[in-house]
Design a protein around this motif. Structure first.
Motif, PDB file in Angstrom:
ATOM      1  N   MET A   1     -12.462  76.223   4.705  1.00 31.45           N
ATOM      2  CA  MET A   1     -11.988  75.332   5.770  1.00 31.45           C
ATOM      3  C   MET A   1     -10.638  74.674   5.529  1.00 31.45           C
ATOM      4  SD  MET A   1     -14.048  75.453   8.303  1.00 31.45           S
ATOM      5  CE  MET A   1     -14.030  77.210   7.936  1.00 31.45           C
ATOM      6  N   HIS A   2     -10.008  74.947   4.393  1.00 30.27           N
ATOM      7  CA  HIS A   2      -8.666  74.366   4.199  1.00 30.27           C
ATOM      8  C   HIS A   2      -7.771  75.413   3.552  1.00 30.27           C
ATOM      9  CE1 HIS A   2      -6.101  70.589   3.703  1.00 30.27           C
ATOM     10  NE2 HIS A   2      -5.351  71.599   3.301  1.00 30.27           N
ATOM     11  N   VAL A   3      -7.047  76.107   4.412  1.00 28.00           N
ATOM     12  CA  VAL A   3      -6.240  77.232   3.951  1.00 28.00           C
ATOM     13  C   VAL A   3      -4.847  77.154   4.577  1.00 28.00           C
ATOM     14  CG1 VAL A   3      -6.023  79.754   4.141  1.00 28.00           C
ATOM     15  CG2 VAL A   3      -8.256  78.739   3.633  1.00 28.00           C
ATOM     16  N   HIS A   4      -3.846  77.538   3.796  1.00 25.41           N
ATOM     17  CA  HIS A   4      -2.500  77.806   4.325  1.00 25.41           C
ATOM     18  C   HIS A   4      -2.157  79.208   3.834  1.00 25.41           C
ATOM     19  CE1 HIS A   4      -2.199  73.404   4.879  1.00 25.41           C
ATOM     20  NE2 HIS A   4      -2.660  73.314   3.650  1.00 25.41           N
ATOM     21  N   LEU A   5      -2.219  80.195   4.717  1.00 24.23           N
ATOM     22  CA  LEU A   5      -2.004  81.585   4.264  1.00 24.23           C
ATOM     23  C   LEU A   5      -0.554  81.829   3.853  1.00 24.23           C
ATOM     24  CD1 LEU A   5      -4.337  83.512   6.722  1.00 24.23           C
ATOM     25  CD2 LEU A   5      -4.649  83.231   4.249  1.00 24.23           C
TER      26      LEU A   5
ATOM     27  N   VAL B   1      -6.274  70.327  15.871  1.00 23.66           N
ATOM     28  CA  VAL B   1      -4.991  69.677  15.610  1.00 23.66           C
ATOM     29  C   VAL B   1      -5.022  69.125  14.199  1.00 23.66           C
ATOM     30  CG1 VAL B   1      -3.596  67.662  16.229  1.00 23.66           C
ATOM     31  CG2 VAL B   1      -4.464  69.177  18.025  1.00 23.66           C
ATOM     32  N   LYS B   2      -3.949  69.367  13.437  1.00 22.85           N
ATOM     33  CA  LYS B   2      -3.879  68.894  12.048  1.00 22.85           C
ATOM     34  C   LYS B   2      -2.815  67.800  11.936  1.00 22.85           C
ATOM     35  CE  LYS B   2      -3.955  68.689   7.474  1.00 22.85           C
ATOM     36  NZ  LYS B   2      -3.400  69.720   6.587  1.00 22.85           N
ATOM     37  N   LEU B   3      -3.244  66.658  11.417  1.00 20.72           N
ATOM     38  CA  LEU B   3      -2.342  65.517  11.239  1.00 20.72           C
ATOM     39  C   LEU B   3      -2.215  65.212   9.756  1.00 20.72           C
ATOM     40  CD1 LEU B   3      -4.074  63.248  13.937  1.00 20.72           C
ATOM     41  CD2 LEU B   3      -2.265  64.950  14.303  1.00 20.72           C
TER      42      LEU B   3
ATOM     43  N   THR C   1     -10.245  74.912   0.050  1.00 19.37           N
ATOM     44  CA  THR C   1      -9.543  74.939  -1.237  1.00 19.37           C
ATOM     45  C   THR C   1      -8.149  74.321  -1.217  1.00 19.37           C
ATOM     46  OG1 THR C   1      -8.833  77.177  -0.670  1.00 19.37           O
ATOM     47  CG2 THR C   1     -10.716  76.969  -2.154  1.00 19.37           C
ATOM     48  N   ASP C   2      -7.434  74.407  -0.099  1.00 21.14           N
ATOM     49  CA  ASP C   2      -6.021  74.037  -0.054  1.00 21.14           C
ATOM     50  C   ASP C   2      -5.218  74.895  -1.034  1.00 21.14           C
ATOM     51  OD1 ASP C   2      -3.832  72.796   0.988  1.00 21.14           O
ATOM     52  OD2 ASP C   2      -4.117  70.880  -0.022  1.00 21.14           O
ATOM     53  N   MET C   3      -5.818  75.951  -1.514  1.00 20.85           N
ATOM     54  CA  MET C   3      -5.117  76.940  -2.324  1.00 20.85           C
ATOM     55  C   MET C   3      -5.463  78.282  -1.695  1.00 20.85           C
ATOM     56  SD  MET C   3      -5.532  75.614  -6.157  1.00 20.85           S
ATOM     57  CE  MET C   3      -4.797  74.053  -6.622  1.00 20.85           C
TER      58      MET C   3
ATOM     59  N   GLU D   1      -9.503  65.620   5.378  1.00 16.57           N
ATOM     60  CA  GLU D   1      -9.170  66.568   4.314  1.00 16.57           C
ATOM     61  C   GLU D   1      -8.872  65.781   3.031  1.00 16.57           C
ATOM     62  OE1 GLU D   1      -9.221  69.921   5.315  1.00 16.57           O
ATOM     63  OE2 GLU D   1      -9.798  69.091   7.260  1.00 16.57           O
ATOM     64  N   HIS D   2      -9.373  66.236   1.943  1.00 17.76           N
ATOM     65  CA  HIS D   2      -9.186  65.657   0.595  1.00 17.76           C
ATOM     66  C   HIS D   2     -10.001  64.383   0.385  1.00 17.76           C
ATOM     67  CE1 HIS D   2      -5.914  68.479   0.890  1.00 17.76           C
ATOM     68  NE2 HIS D   2      -5.191  67.681   1.655  1.00 17.76           N
ATOM     69  N   GLY D   3      -9.672  63.313   1.106  1.00 15.53           N
ATOM     70  CA  GLY D   3     -10.381  62.032   0.958  1.00 15.53           C
ATOM     71  C   GLY D   3     -10.355  61.517  -0.474  1.00 15.53           C
TER      72      GLY D   3
END
Ligand SMILES: [Zn+2]
Length: 402
Positions: A65-69, A179-181, A311-313, A240-242
Motif C-alpha cells: 500500500m505504499h509504493v513509488h515505482l 489523493v496523496k497529501l 514499504t515506501d521502498m 502513512e508512516h505515523g
C-alpha cells in the motif's frame, strides 16, 4: 480457460483465526476463482488444466500500500534520476513493477509519482499491453511550497485551501484513485523536521473534500500527533508512516476508522540506504526515528487500529537479505503482530482500504485469481514469506515454481 490448482493448502485470508484448508484445490476460470475447497470434493476434471503445486501453501497475492515505482532517494540514485528522460523513467519503473510481481506483489498503491507515470503503467497493465501488478494510484502528491518531497518527486506545490483543492482535482481529473497529501516533514527532507506541521487545516480539508466528493480516499504522509489529529478531523482516511503516534491520536483513529500504513522499513534499513549512497543526514534521521516509529506502530497495533502493509521502498528490491515487502512483513511480525494477522494486513486489509474487498485479497469464489504459492507456511512464521516461488495474476502464471 479453466485451471485446477491441486496438491496445496489454502490460506483464505478472509477472517482472523480462520482455518487453513488442507489438501485443497482451487478452480480458476479465466481471471477469477470459481471454487475453493477440499481436493476430494472436485470431481471429474475433464477439459481442465491441472497444476500440481507440490504441497505448497496458497494465499492471495501480496498488496503493498505504499509504493513509488519511480522512487529515487536523495544521494546517488536521485542524481542518476535527474538525468533520466521520461522514457528512461518509464523503463526503470516497469522493471520495478516486474520485480514486484516476481516477488508475489500483485497489487500496489502508488502514493506519489511524477510525470503521470502511475497512470501510464496502470493503463498498460490493465489493458494487458504489459505485465505488471494491479495499480491504484494518486498521481502527484500535494505539498506546501517547500514541503516534504518538493525536490525530485514531482509533487505539486500548492498554498491555501483553493490551491490544495485544485491540485487534488487536477489528479482526480487524470484518473487518480486516491489523493496523496504531505502534511508534515519527513526523513528525506534535509531542511525539515519529521514533526514539522506543514499543511493548514483548511488546506487538508479542501483536498480531502475534493477526494471524497469524487468517491475516493485521501491519505497523508504524516509524522507528528498534532498534525495527524488535525488531518483526521479534516477528513483523512489513512495515515502513512505515523512516526510519533500517541494515545490521543490512536483513540481518534479508532473512533474515525482511520487506517495506518506503517512502512516500518524506512526507519530501520541502514545497510539498504548505505548501499544506495543515501546522504548521512538522512540515515541519521531515519535511524533516530526508528524507536519512536516502532512504539507508535505497537501502540496502534495493540489498540486495534486498522493496519495495511506498505514499504515506501521498491516492493521487490533487495533489502537485508530478502526483498523490501517480505522484510516489512517480518518487521511487523517482529514488533508484535501475529503471523496470520501480518498476512491479512497484506491482503484483506489493503483490499478493504481501497474498497475492493469483494474482488481482491482473498482466496474465495468470485475473487480475482491473484495468488501466490509458498513452500513453507507463512501463517506459522512470517519469515516463511521468503519461500514464495509461484505467482499467478489474473489467472495467468507469472512465475512458475522457481
Ligand atoms: Zn512515500
Amino acid at each position: 480457460m479453466t485451471t485446477l490448482l491441486t496438491n496445496c493448502h489454502v490460506i483464505p485470508c478472509i477472517t482472523e483465526g480462520e482455518a487453513i484448508i488442507h489438501d485443497a484445490a482451487v478452480l480458476i476460470e479465466g481471471k477469477r476463482i470459481k471454487a475453493v475447497g477440499k481436493a476430494a470434493d472436485f470431481g471429474d476434471s475433464e477439459g481442465v488444466q491441472i497444476r500440481d503445486l507440490g504441497g505448497r501453501y496458497v494465499m492471495p497475492g501480496l498488496m503493498n500500500m505504499h509504493v513509488h515505482l519511480g522512487l529515487s532517494l536523495p544521494g546517488a540514485t536521485q542524481a542518476a534520476a535527474a538525468k533520466e528522460t521520461e522514457m528512461d523513467l518509464f523503463a526503470r519503473a516497469l522493471k520495478n513493477a516486474h520485480d514486484a510481481l516476481h516477488a508475489g506483489v500483485t497489487f500496489v498503491r502508488c502514493v506519489g509519482e511524477k510525470n503521470g507515470l502511475d497512470f501510464a503503467l496502470r493503463r498498460a497493465f490493465t489493458s494487458g499491453l504489459l505485465q505488471g501488478p494491479n495499480i491504484v494510484c494518486a498521481g502527484r502528491a500535494v505539498i506546501i511550497t517547500g514541503g516534504h518531497g518538493w525536490q525530485g518527486y514531482g509533487s505539486i506545490e500548492a498554498d491555501g485551501a483553493d490551491e490544495w483543492r485544485k491540485a487534488a482535482r487536477s489528479q482526480l481529473k487524470l484518473g487518480a484513485d486516491l489523493v496523496k497529501l504531505m502534511i508534515t516533514g519527513g526523513i528525506a527532507g534535509e531542511h525539515e523536521a519529521i514533526r514539522d506541521a506543514q499543511a493548514t487545516f483548511d488546506e487538508m480539508q479542501a483536498a480531502c473534500e475534493a477526494a471524497h466528493n469524487a468517491g475516493k480516499h485521501a491519505t497523508a504522509h504524516a509524522g507528528s500527533p498534532k498534525a495527524i489529529q488535525d488531518g483526521i478531523n479534516a477528513g483523512l482516511d489513512c495515515i502513512e508512516h505515523g512516526y510519533f503516534l500517541d494515545d490521543a491520536t490512536v483513540e481518534l483513529m479508532i473512533k474515525k476508522g482511520t487506517w495506518l500504513c506503517p512502512t516500518l522499513c524506512v526507519s530501520r534499513a541502514e545497510q539498504y540506504m548505505r548501499n544506495l549512497g543515501v546522504p548521512q543526514y538522512m540515515i541519521n534521521k531515519s535511524l533516530r526515528a526508528g524507536e519512536d516509529h516502532a512504539k507508535a506502530y505497537q501502540l496502534g497495533l495493540n489498540s486495534g487500529v486498522k493496519i495495511a502493509m506498505g514499504t515506501d521502498m521498491l516492493p521487490g528490491e533487495p533489502n537485508e537479505g530478502t526483498v523490501a515487502t517480505y522484510r516489512e512483513m517480518e518487521f511487523m511480525s517482529e514488533l508484535g503482530m501475529a503471523p496470520h494477522q501480518v498476512l491479512l494486513s497484506a491482503t484483506r486489509n489493503p483490499a478493504q482500504l481501497n474498497q475492493l474487498a469483494d474482488q481482491f485479497g482473498a482466496v474465495a469464489a468470485g475473487y480475482q485469481a491473484d495468488l501466490i504459492a509458498l513452500t513453507a507456511n507463512p501463517a506459522e512464521n512470517t519469515r516463511n514469506i521468503r519461500s514464495i516461488d509461484w505467482v499467478m495474476k489474473g489467472g495467468a502464471v507469472y512465475r512458475n515454481l522457481g
